[in-house]
Design an enzyme around this catalytic site. Sequence first.
Site, PDB file in Angstrom:
ATOM      1  N   HIS A  17       0.844  -1.212   0.000  1.00  0.00           N
ATOM      2  CA  HIS A  17       0.000   0.000   0.000  1.00  0.00           C
ATOM      3  C   HIS A  17       0.878   1.260   0.000  1.00  0.00           C
ATOM      4  CE1 HIS A  17      -3.020  -2.657   2.347  1.00  0.00           C
ATOM      5  NE2 HIS A  17      -3.557  -2.448   1.147  1.00  0.00           N
ATOM      6  N   LYS A  41     -15.328  -8.528   3.675  1.00  0.00           N
ATOM      7  CA  LYS A  41     -14.209  -8.935   4.539  1.00  0.00           C
ATOM      8  C   LYS A  41     -14.502  -8.630   6.005  1.00  0.00           C
ATOM      9  CE  LYS A  41     -10.522  -7.823   1.185  1.00  0.00           C
ATOM     10  NZ  LYS A  41      -9.492  -6.806   0.902  1.00  0.00           N
ATOM     11  N   ARG A  90      -1.773  -5.919  -8.577  1.00  0.00           N
ATOM     12  CA  ARG A  90      -0.664  -6.838  -8.300  1.00  0.00           C
ATOM     13  C   ARG A  90      -0.480  -7.858  -9.405  1.00  0.00           C
ATOM     14  NH1 ARG A  90      -2.955  -8.010  -2.426  1.00  0.00           N
ATOM     15  NH2 ARG A  90      -4.754  -7.953  -3.787  1.00  0.00           N
ATOM     16  N   SER A 127      -2.840  -7.706   2.727  1.00  0.00           N
ATOM     17  CA  SER A 127      -3.154  -7.660   4.157  1.00  0.00           C
ATOM     18  C   SER A 127      -3.581  -9.041   4.643  1.00  0.00           C
ATOM     19  CB  SER A 127      -4.277  -6.653   4.426  1.00  0.00           C
ATOM     20  OG  SER A 127      -3.886  -5.369   4.029  1.00  0.00           O
TER      21      SER A 127
END
Length: 159
Positions: A17, A41, A90, A127
């Site tokens: 990040h 989440k 990513r 994360s």
Amino acid sequence: MKRAVCPGSFDPITFGHLDIIERASSQFDEVIVAVLENRTKASLFTVGERMEMARKTTSKFKNVKVDSWHGLLVDYCKENSIQAIVKGLRAVTDFDYELQMAQVNLQGSGVETMFMATAPTHSFLSSSIVKELAHFGGDVSSMVPGVVNDALKARVAGK
Ligand code: PNS
């Protein structure tokens, strides 16, 4: 003023990040790191805790601010005169989901999403991976700043 938002759960913020935030801060006059809710989440840290970690780790970037929002990202952009959403990509696995969100946000509000290629050194980093490793006592010190590493250790220890 050219203002962008880097939105995310940031649960917790990682070097991946921070790389995107730093690079965005060199492209815009102001960058807001917005800690948002992702309804898909469950979070380990409260919004307040996530904001504090984001603040501590971005304070060196003078044109970066941290905020939170409980609602649609596009409404946040409208209220704060934000022209662009900046997100890191990513791998191709990110693409479908990110494209869908970018298109929904564009259609709903006209706010552009700009994708930045994640630095190869961070392409595996998330994360979720950090939380999984930390949960089982893995070393995540190369993936997150010290303040986040400490917070993860404390949370895993039940504090
Ligand atoms: O770090 P994440 O969890 O991948 O970030 C996703 C996030 C929080 C940016 C996304 O879920 C979001 O924008 N949530 C706010 C509500 C919203 O605007 N959803 C997108 C429209 S369907």
